[in-house]
Design an enzyme around this catalytic site. Sequence first.
Site, short mmCIF file in Angstrom:
data_model
loop_
_atom_site.label_atom_id
_atom_site.label_comp_id
_atom_site.label_asym_id
_atom_site.label_seq_id
_atom_site.Cartn_x
_atom_site.Cartn_y
_atom_site.Cartn_z
N ASP A 88 -4.78 6.35 -4.38
CA ASP A 88 -4.37 7.39 -5.11
C ASP A 88 -4.70 7.72 -6.64
O ASP A 88 -4.71 6.51 -7.00
CB ASP A 88 -3.37 8.09 -4.14
N ASP B 84 1.05 -1.27 -0.10
CA ASP B 84 -0.06 0.50 0.23
C ASP B 84 1.23 1.37 -0.20
O ASP B 84 2.22 1.53 0.36
CB ASP B 84 -1.04 0.15 1.58
N LYS B 85 0.14 2.32 -0.45
CA LYS B 85 1.25 3.75 -0.47
C LYS B 85 0.69 4.52 0.88
O LYS B 85 1.52 4.86 1.98
CB LYS B 85 0.76 4.61 -1.80
N LYS C 179 -7.50 -5.33 -4.22
CA LYS C 179 -6.34 -5.57 -3.63
C LYS C 179 -6.18 -6.79 -3.68
O LYS C 179 -5.00 -7.77 -3.90
CB LYS C 179 -5.53 -4.96 -3.01
N ARG D 195 5.17 16.21 -5.23
CA ARG D 195 3.13 16.15 -6.07
C ARG D 195 3.51 17.99 -6.43
O ARG D 195 4.24 18.23 -6.35
CB ARG D 195 2.48 16.40 -5.24
N ASP E 222 -6.65 -2.37 2.76
CA ASP E 222 -5.58 -3.74 2.94
C ASP E 222 -5.88 -4.77 3.13
O ASP E 222 -5.14 -6.10 3.12
CB ASP E 222 -4.46 -2.75 3.34
#
Length: 1254
Positions: free
Chosen positions: A771, A428-429, A879, A688, A903
């Site tokens: 995202d 995951d981020k 996922k 970003r 998750d």
Amino acid sequence: MRESSRRTKRKIRWSKLYTFSCFRPPSADPDPIKSLIGRPGFSRVVFCNNPHLHRMKPHKYPTNYVSTTKYNVVTFLPRSLFEQFRRVANLYFLLAAVLSLTSLSPFTPPSLIIPLVFVVGISMLKEAVEDWHRFLQDLDVNSRVIKTHIGEGVFVEKLWQQVSVGDVVRVQKDQYFPSDLLLLSSSYEDGVCYVETMNLDGETNLKAKRCVEATLGLNEDDNMSKFEATIYCEDPNPNLYSFVGNLEFQNESHPLCPAQVLLRDSKLRNTEYIYGAVIFTGPDTKAVRNSMKSPSKRSRIERKMDHVIYVLFSMLVLISLVTSIASALLVSSQMRSWWYLRLQDEDPFFSPSKPVLSAIMQFIRALVLYGYLIPISLYVSIEVVKVLQAVLINKDIQMFDEATCQSVRARTSNLNEELGQVSIILSDKTGTLTCNQMEFRKCSIAGVSYGGDLNEVDLAASHRMNSDMVACRSSVDESDATSHIEICEISADNIGTQMGYIGASEYLGSPNLKNLKIPDAHREYSIKGFNFRDDRLMNGRWTCNSNVYDITMFFRVMALCHTGIPIEDDQADKLKFEAESPEEVAFLITSQEFGFQFCKRTQSVMVLKEFDPDLGSIVKREYKLLNLLEFSSSRKRMSVIVSTEDGQIFLLCKGADSIIFERLADNGRSYQEATSLHLSCYAEDGFRTLAFAYRRVERADYEHWNSIFMKAKTTVGPERDELLESASEMIEKDMILLGVAAVEDKLQKGVPECIDKLAQGGLKIWLLTGDKKETAINIGFACSLLRQDMRQFHLSSVINSGCSNQSEVILVAKKALVSQIESFSQEINEEHNKHMPFALVVDGQALEIALRSDVKDQFLQLAVECASVICCRVSPKQKALITRLVKEFTGKTTLAIGDGANDVGMIQEADIGVGISGLEGMQAVMASDFSLPQFRFLERLLMVHGHWCYNRISKMILYFIYKNIVFGLTLFYYEFYTSFSGQVLYDDWYMTAFNVLLTSLPVISLGVLEQDVPSDVCHQFPALYKQGQRGICFSWKRIIGWILNGVVASLIIFLSTIHAPSIVAFSGKGNVADIAHLGTITYTCVIWTVNCQIALIISHFTWIQHLFIWGSILLWYIFLLAYGALPPSYSHTGFQVLTEAIGGAPSFWIITLLVVVASLLPYFIYMVLQRTFYPLDDHVIQEMKHCKKDIFDKQMWLREQRNSKRTTQVGFSARVDVKIHHLKEAIQQSRESIYKSFTNSPIYRTLRSSPLFQ
């Protein structure tokens, strides 16, 4: 200040300011929704504020109790027994225990039943303890409290597990929602609240929710006393983004949509409180529906061990067949003539007239007799070892995080060795790689880049190339009409700051960096959200710049174009802020640092305290907020229209650079080229970026536009969105570019370094995030999963709006997707440079199609061939599905790591699930096999503990096979000397003590304490980890080798001990050795051999190993003395066997010594040959450590360390290698250019024509 900010927040009606999102007028007609109610899938009825009506059918729903345990009181015994007896060895010993109750067994029933009960009982106890810990964590979540209405406007605190459907709850700011709620009202007047759904979908931006108009008045406790309503809605389902229902309140029906639903495990943000009615509880909530039951996981070694048991069982059956057939042949032929045996037909084992029956009976007896070939204590020994390994993992001080006071926890010990075989990591981020904290890092204003141009890659490349000076990237100052190269000097004192966490200590000792200097990013103080230093802008120096107007407008856009609110005093003249996204908070903090403090917001006014360059002082200015066009994923921009105090109207806009650039005026593109170059540099650094622009609007033009806009905003119907978008396009054009701002989604400490080591260890990392694509790609660059020269394949869905129905849309999208996959695969196959790295970026819609059964193989084949895979806009179900498909398609060990409830699915689906025990919810941790406080500890968990555990368990199992074959085959060989009669060579108590007392502790010490190399060497030589990925330590080659080693050793032991005592008299009285003597001598040689063999296996000795190995041998003699001292009725043939028989005979000791040496000699010769001619990586490192090359010959040690590093395509080291390659090419080109310039110059021609050159 805090109270005033709260009052301000309550008075602001966001629905009047916002244009899009959930604030549109309710246009849905309740009648179509009514037609769905009562049909399949839409049968749920909720009586709000009347939970007692849900205590009986048909409206009785599950409680709010949530469990992640594998067992409960009822299912523990049957399920755990099933888990134990699906192991082949345990099933065999269950059969042997049953046979021991009959006359077929050569042993007494207790000798077989007691070990089985002990082994199974220990394993079940371990399972119970681990599940108990899961229960305690569930209890922690279920025992959270929430204020619940009990009647008459009174709210009391209830446990989450006591909340029922229909309850009205009050949730305070920063609390999690205990169940799925219908929003009734909030602290804002128009019923708006902000929700963080990071635990559900991984997104950090806050979601705005708004209640229906009818319940706006229910915003106080007292108002709930008479509240009653009924909700008719859809049945429980896992879809996070849909909800269909009606609210029947005060004889009116109000349609409901997802904008009114608050999901369990999401958190209330930027809102003081909300009231909500419980719709779904416990297992019915969407978060739990997206999770799965805790699966029963087994490691690859354990599954392979079953096949090894099959091989040993085949050996057992084979020698049992040999015994039974040979016995039947002897009984039917030769034994008839042996008159002294007096064979009787009634004896089923030796019936001359029924040889077939005798063979069958002897076969069954032999199956029990030779059962020691199959190690019954192997499983329980492994269970004990794994528990102790887990304790060592939990106690590792180097995996303790001081910031959170948490350490790594092994929540299950079943998968310790699996940690050493991982090939693919799915991560995951948000919250896993990142801190969910934005920091302002750099900016480009009027074509000039600020904030420093050096990054960690530049510094590392500079060090590797022994460069004294590092040139920063060029920046063009358009206002001064000059181009210049900015040169920065680097000081060793500040490199650690610039490098952050990327191995700064490795570079500080370089003599080349002693006199270099760089701006210190943390020189004075550190401000959360602001990590920027540049002397050209800091401390008000920006006012001296020639582009002061552009800089002023840049900071003004930053301070006004947002949805934030100032909330409280932090320190003198400093405010904190709340906003929908962490980027906005970072921008507000940044504008405050540069002298543009946003200090107040009302419904129509925004107040700034801004520094006026002309006056040289702080001025308080009010800006009238005319319109707000908020950010959305489709618009990719946000605009505010404000009026200044002198009546000028400005459109202030920020957004994605591609969106802003196409809306610039012809005279507004002065800085576009320079800004684009800076954007490329910022993207490579993983930041970003948002572009800032503005437009001055004439009042007449604004009034004309506003009339069109307000008409579109008040439109009710499906065309509303199209009209609004058209109106926004009319005003958001002809803008003037100011520059771009770069913010960093701050990575957790040590993430890039960890990923670099994992990549060098041969692991592939897939990034799965909820995202948007741009954010995911930025993080890919930041953590070095992507690099600038990497060829990226963007897999996206193509939706044909011209298709008539949904099936045609899917069919067209599938064809387009397959075409993209085939094109990308062809490009990879045609690439001539085998080192060219490829990256695959997939969006959520494309992934939905790619995971279908007829496309998934092509998609996965493409993904596996890429060095990096990034999947964005991924749902929790996707996922889990990706994880399962990758695991099945590749056949390799997968590890999933995440921190949120979104998750849980992939954590449970992966071979190993790792949860981050961060600041958010504990759902991921409770579903995981291992929990980490920070991602960086994954390196040590895998590279050190994973490598060790894999090596230990592999050696342990191979040794177990060896020692049991050595012991068990001596029983078989003895049958050749007893006419296959089933006679037992050893005493029953010798048999029992072999696995329980005399060989158990050394093998446990091997499994717990063995280290082929120290922990620091594991970090320095990550390529060692590939041994586990390739299965070297537990390959069939090694298994067969150890089986043969056991066969040879047992043959040497038996033949030597059976013949050596018969050569001469055993005692001074001329007595020869009988069966008791032979059995004891053979048993002694077996004990010495197997314990000395484990001493040869062990690479890392401690006093514990020495105590257990040599103590076990000593214990055999103590046991022999104690057992022989018992009366003959108890000790039988072992009575005084050591003291009166064999102990006093020198031949006994000589035989023992010679037999042990001879039986260990084949293994010793093999190891000498292997280490000399075919050494493994760990063998080479062991030799170097033994010769202390790491101390006395550091150059050799470092050279071998560099040579062992795998050439990776991702990771920090790979980016540095590419940077060095580019720098060398640039230097070479510069040299060639200088040489050409010099050779073509008149001076060179003059010199060449000079007599000196003749």
